[in-house]
Every structure is written in C-alpha cells, then in structure tokens.
Design an enzyme around this catalytic site. Structure first.
Site, PDB file in Angstrom:
ATOM      1  N   ASP A   1       0.781  -1.228   0.000  1.00  0.00           N
ATOM      2  CA  ASP A   1       0.000   0.000   0.000  1.00  0.00           C
ATOM      3  C   ASP A   1       0.820   1.289   0.000  1.00  0.00           C
ATOM      4  O   ASP A   1       0.276   2.365   0.186  1.00  0.00           O
ATOM      5  CB  ASP A   1      -1.012   0.013   1.165  1.00  0.00           C
TER       6      ASP A   1
ATOM      7  N   HIS B   1      23.976  -0.308  -7.653  1.00  0.00           N
ATOM      8  CA  HIS B   1      24.880   0.751  -7.212  1.00  0.00           C
ATOM      9  C   HIS B   1      25.803   0.135  -6.158  1.00  0.00           C
ATOM     10  O   HIS B   1      25.362  -0.693  -5.360  1.00  0.00           O
ATOM     11  CB  HIS B   1      24.026   1.854  -6.575  1.00  0.00           C
TER      12      HIS B   1
ATOM     13  N   GLN C   1      17.967   0.576   1.697  1.00  0.00           N
ATOM     14  CA  GLN C   1      18.763  -0.667   1.743  1.00  0.00           C
ATOM     15  C   GLN C   1      19.441  -0.789   3.102  1.00  0.00           C
ATOM     16  O   GLN C   1      19.529  -1.864   3.681  1.00  0.00           O
ATOM     17  CB  GLN C   1      19.823  -0.650   0.639  1.00  0.00           C
TER      18      GLN C   1
HETATM   19  N1  NAP Z   1      17.515   6.440 -10.335  1.00  0.00           N
HETATM   20  C1  NAP Z   1      18.625   6.305 -11.051  1.00  0.00           C
HETATM   21  O1  NAP Z   1      18.873   7.063 -11.985  1.00  0.00           O
HETATM   22  C2  NAP Z   1      19.591   5.177 -10.775  1.00  0.00           C
HETATM   23  C3  NAP Z   1      20.519   4.828 -11.746  1.00  0.00           C
HETATM   24  C4  NAP Z   1      21.356   3.756 -11.513  1.00  0.00           C
HETATM   25  C5  NAP Z   1      21.301   3.086 -10.303  1.00  0.00           C
HETATM   26  N2  NAP Z   1      20.426   3.476  -9.342  1.00  0.00           N
HETATM   27  C6  NAP Z   1      20.372   2.725  -8.079  1.00  0.00           C
HETATM   28  O2  NAP Z   1      19.222   1.885  -8.112  1.00  0.00           O
HETATM   29  C7  NAP Z   1      18.719   1.689  -6.780  1.00  0.00           C
HETATM   30  C8  NAP Z   1      17.270   2.116  -6.739  1.00  0.00           C
HETATM   31  O3  NAP Z   1      17.198   3.484  -7.048  1.00  0.00           O
HETATM   32  P1  NAP Z   1      15.825   4.157  -7.544  1.00  0.00           P
HETATM   33  O4  NAP Z   1      16.165   5.555  -7.927  1.00  0.00           O
HETATM   34  O5  NAP Z   1      15.126   3.283  -8.492  1.00  0.00           O
HETATM   35  O6  NAP Z   1      14.983   4.048  -6.223  1.00  0.00           O
HETATM   36  P2  NAP Z   1      14.413   5.141  -5.262  1.00  0.00           P
HETATM   37  O7  NAP Z   1      13.387   5.894  -6.010  1.00  0.00           O
HETATM   38  O8  NAP Z   1      15.508   5.851  -4.585  1.00  0.00           O
HETATM   39  O9  NAP Z   1      13.770   4.085  -4.224  1.00  0.00           O
HETATM   40  C9  NAP Z   1      12.488   3.773  -4.256  1.00  0.00           C
HETATM   41  C10 NAP Z   1      12.091   2.472  -3.628  1.00  0.00           C
HETATM   42  O10 NAP Z   1      12.561   2.337  -2.279  1.00  0.00           O
HETATM   43  C11 NAP Z   1      11.395   2.016  -1.476  1.00  0.00           C
HETATM   44  N3  NAP Z   1      11.612   2.438  -0.094  1.00  0.00           N
HETATM   45  C12 NAP Z   1      12.042   3.636   0.361  1.00  0.00           C
HETATM   46  N4  NAP Z   1      12.139   3.605   1.712  1.00  0.00           N
HETATM   47  C13 NAP Z   1      11.761   2.350   2.100  1.00  0.00           C
HETATM   48  C14 NAP Z   1      11.697   1.690   3.347  1.00  0.00           C
HETATM   49  N5  NAP Z   1      12.046   2.298   4.470  1.00  0.00           N
HETATM   50  N6  NAP Z   1      11.259   0.403   3.362  1.00  0.00           N
HETATM   51  C15 NAP Z   1      10.925  -0.242   2.210  1.00  0.00           C
HETATM   52  N7  NAP Z   1      10.992   0.335   1.002  1.00  0.00           N
HETATM   53  C16 NAP Z   1      11.416   1.612   0.949  1.00  0.00           C
HETATM   54  C17 NAP Z   1      10.266   2.773  -2.138  1.00  0.00           C
HETATM   55  O11 NAP Z   1       9.036   2.220  -1.770  1.00  0.00           O
HETATM   56  P3  NAP Z   1       7.774   3.137  -1.345  1.00  0.00           P
HETATM   57  O12 NAP Z   1       7.189   3.683  -2.605  1.00  0.00           O
HETATM   58  O13 NAP Z   1       6.916   2.178  -0.631  1.00  0.00           O
HETATM   59  O14 NAP Z   1       8.329   4.252  -0.489  1.00  0.00           O
HETATM   60  C18 NAP Z   1      10.609   2.506  -3.612  1.00  0.00           C
HETATM   61  O15 NAP Z   1      10.105   1.277  -4.050  1.00  0.00           O
HETATM   62  C19 NAP Z   1      19.632   2.518  -5.870  1.00  0.00           C
HETATM   63  O16 NAP Z   1      20.664   1.692  -5.416  1.00  0.00           O
HETATM   64  C20 NAP Z   1      20.188   3.572  -6.829  1.00  0.00           C
HETATM   65  O17 NAP Z   1      21.405   4.127  -6.409  1.00  0.00           O
HETATM   66  C21 NAP Z   1      19.552   4.484  -9.558  1.00  0.00           C
END
Ligand code: NAP
Length: 393
Positions: A108, A169, A148
């Site tokens: 949710d 990452h 994480q």
């Molecule tokens: N974005 C980029 O451009 C990019 C590029 C390359 C690599 N990366 C890497 O990919 C990984 C993910 O990055 P992202 O940008 O896709 O993700 P993000 O938007 O930073 O993370 C979102 C996710 O984390 C969950 N989350 C946050 N706090 C939480 C908690 N306390 N407990 C459980 N779930 C939680 C969120 O769920 P809710 O919606 O339920 O909060 C959501 O599903 C990271 O390691 C990042 O460094 C990112």
C-alpha cells in the site's frame, strides 16, 4: 550565436555523416533492432575495444539473444525489491523479455500502487518485500540506497545459500561501515549499474535500443557470478556493458551526478544566467543563450558526433572564443572537482545521503527544495520558452 551560425549547424548536422565506423554500426544496429524483447540480432559479442589508447573488454547484448536469456534463467525467479525509477525500468524490461520476475515492495505504499498500475498483480507477481525475497533466487535490491541500509537487518537472514544478491549501485556494500550492509560471504553478489535513469532504461528498451551499464562482482562463490551479471545486464535492457568494481562504480557515479551530470551543470547555468541578467539582458535572451541553445542545438551535436564536431559546426567567432575560454573554465573548476572526488571517496557524500534520505519526511523536504528550483526565474522562463517551441504549440 547568430541565426546564420545556427543554420549552419543544422545544415552541417544534416549532411555530415561523420561517425566513427564503430559508432555508425552501433547506431545502425540499434535502429535495425526493433523491440528488444523480440528481435535480438546475434552479430557481435564480447570485444576488446581501444578506448582512446586503453584496451577494455565490453560485452554487447547480441551475445545474449532472448532465447539464450530465457534458457539461462529458466530455473530462476528474479525478485525485484523496490519499484522506484530503476525497479520500474528494469522490472518491466525483464517482464517483456519473458523472464520470471516478481516485484517486492511494502504493501500500500506509493510503489505498490505504481506497480499495480503497471500491471503487476498482487499475489501473482507482486508481493511484500519479505515474501518476494523468500520466493526469489536472484534478489535484486533496488530499494533506495537509504532504505537498503534501513532494511538490511531484516533482509540479510533471508539471503540464504544458493541465492544471488544484485545491486544497481555499489553504495551499500562499499560504504558498509556507514550503511551496515555487509553481504553474506556464501552467495554470489553482483552489480549492474545502468548509466541513466530508470525511465531511460525503459524508453530506450522500448525503442529497441539499450542503455550503457557497468557490471561488477563482489562475491563469486559459484564461479558464474560474472557471467550472471552480464546476462542480467542484458536482460534488464543494457545495450553494452563494461566491467568495473563496486568501489569504482560508486565513486564515479556519486561524483558524476554531483558534477557534470546534474549539480555542476546546474551551477554553471545559474552563474551564466545571473551575470547576463545583472548586465541588463532580458530573461528570454539570458535563457536562450544559456540553456535553450545548449540543450536544443549544441549538446545534441556533442552527443551524436563529439565535441570537435560541435566546434566545427559553429562560426569561426564562436569557435575562437570557446577555444580560448575552455581552459580557463577547466582550471577554475578542477579544484572543485578534486574536492568533490575526495568528499565522495571518504564517504562524506554517502553519510549526507543516508542522513537526509532516512528521515521520515525526506520526500517533503525534497519537494521544498525542488520547489525552490521551480521558483527560480531561470526555470520559470524555461517553462515559457518551451511552450513557444513549434512542436508544443
Ligand atoms: N535512479 C537512477 O537514476 C539510478 C541509476 C542507476 C542506479 N540506481 C540505483 O538503483 C537503486 C534504486 O534506485 P531508484 O532511484 O530506483 O529508487 P528510489 O526511487 O531511490 O527508491 C524507491 C524504492 O525504495 C522504497 N523504499 C524507500 N524507503 C523504504 C523503506 N524504508 N522500506 C521499504 N521500502 C522503501 C520505495 O518504496 P515506497 O514507494 O513504498 O516508499 C521505492 O520502491 C539505488 O541503489 C540507486 O542508487 C539508480
């Protein structure tokens, strides 16, 4: 820059096919390769490429056509933990590639709702985090970096022998003193880091193209970790992948996004715009000479054909001035970049990110800062300028 110069750029760009032969074939293949999920063309694979005098091994997706991916991962369940930008892009690409992928997010929350909108079905291929981990053989930890760290204590015991842990990452394991994320030593731990946002991971895949990604191995207990990382890189939508280490990936990534990719370029736009405004130039003029011409005319030329090409496509006056001034900018900025690299390498940037992004109200605080950017004159002007583009009328 004058209209004449701009017209010359457009003319030259239209007629000059100056791409290196390799770049040309890459583009040609990308264009020829229709939806990636359907038609992989097995024409090229692992290669040693001379990048400006240094040999590096790269792997291209043609080494991993869809049938080979399906066979390779036939006994696996890919558990995509987190559905932010990367979870969305990588998850949908895996699904379109026909792999057995499930999503795990907290029930949710915003991601749960977003996943349902994208067609993931609760109880079928959408679960809460723990259930998804228990079902998965390859655990793709795509929670935010701060999350994480926060969730590690509950996730770690579920990473049992035989599973594989995947990151996008190097942040969590490399800065383990700060994040407390210390992967188990008895499982494969790998990384695939797309060099772009998850939205781009998805849009390039849908166009039949692919994002560039790096890959790395932290633990290799099966002897197959590297191969698995490369295969997964292709499966999530990479066009070509290059090898790195977790350390090099996190240092270059944190540095790049704070520098030329986001923070540095934003700071440079602001400084140039402000000086123009302080010297009596109108908002339209200041914006066009700072951002619009850069993003619409000149930077795409750098992206497509290189910096020398962009110089060559500009007027002799523009060229002379830029040739004289780029070393001045480089010398002024290099100390800032040196400070930035140290701030990354010592973990200062990691600590800052963990401290900020672990706060319960981090989204509200972020939103306030983004609103400050939205409210800046330069970006309000940009909104109006974009509306005037003929294609937006
Ligand atoms: N974005 C980029 O451009 C990019 C590029 C390359 C690599 N990366 C890497 O990919 C990984 C993910 O990055 P992202 O940008 O896709 O993700 P993000 O938007 O930073 O993370 C979102 C996710 O984390 C969950 N989350 C946050 N706090 C939480 C908690 N306390 N407990 C459980 N779930 C939680 C969120 O769920 P809710 O919606 O339920 O909060 C959501 O599903 C990271 O390691 C990042 O460094 C990112």
């Amino acid at each position: 820059m004058s209209f004449r110069a701009a017209a010359r750029i457009a003319r030259t760009a239209a007629i000059k096919p100056v791409m290196a032969p390799r770049a040309m074939t890459t583009l040609a293949r990308a264009v020829a390769t229709k939806p990636a999920a359907v038609n992989f063309v097995a024409t090229r694979g692992v290669k040693t490429i001379n990048f400006g005098g240094t040999n590096e091994v790269v792997h291209e997706r043609s080494d991993w056509p869809q049938e080979k991916l399906l066979d390779y991962f036939k006994n696996d369940t890919l558990a995509m933990i987190g559905y932010g930008s990367q979870g969305y892009g990588q998850g949908l690409n895996l699904r379109d590639n026909g792999l057995n992928v499930i999503v795990g997010v907290r029930k949710d929350g915003a991601s749960w709702k977003a996943a349902i909108e994208d067609g993931w079905v609760p109880g079928e291929n959408l679960f809460d985090v723990n259930e998804a981990i228990s079902k998965g053989t390859i655990i793709m930890n795509l929670l935010s970096d701060a999350a994480q760290s926060e969730t590690w204590e509950s996730i770690k015991p579920q990473l049992t022998e035989g599973k594989t842990l995947y990151f996008a990452h190097g942040f969590s394991p490399v800065f383990k003193e700060l994040t407390k994320v210390e992967p188990p030593k008895n499982i494969d731990v790998i990384l695939v880091a797309p060099k772009g946002s998850g939205r781009t991971v998805r849009s390039l895949f849908k166009e039949g193209r692919g994002i560039n990604s790096s890959y790395a191995v932290w633990n290799d207990v099966t002897g197959k970790a590297e191969e698995k990382a490369i295969a997964l890189a292709v499966a999530v939508g990479s066009g070509y992948v290059y090898q790195t280490t977790f350390e090099r990936e996190v240092n270059s990534d944190l540095y790049g996004e704070r520098g030329c990719l986001m923070g540095g370029i934003h700071g440079m736009f602001l400084a140039q715009y402000e000086v123009l405004r302080e010297n009596g130039h109108t908002p339209s003029e200041a914006f066009n000479e700072t951002v619009e011409e850069a993003t619409q005319s000149l930077y795409p030329l750098i992206g497509k054909y290189g910096m020398d090409y962009m110089y060559d496509a500009c007027s002799t006056t523009a060229r002379r001035g830029a040739l004289d001034w780029y070393p001045v900018f480089k010398d002024a900025l290099k100390p800032v970049f040196e400070d930035l690299y140290q701030s990354v390498k010592t973990g200062k940037e990691t600590q800052r990110s963990l401290d900020f992004n672990s706060q319960a109200d981090y989204r509200d605080k972020l939103e306030k800062e983004l609103q400050t950017i939205r409210d800046m004159e330069i970006w309000r002007v940009g909104k109006e300028v974009r509306k005037l583009r003929p294609e937006n009328n």
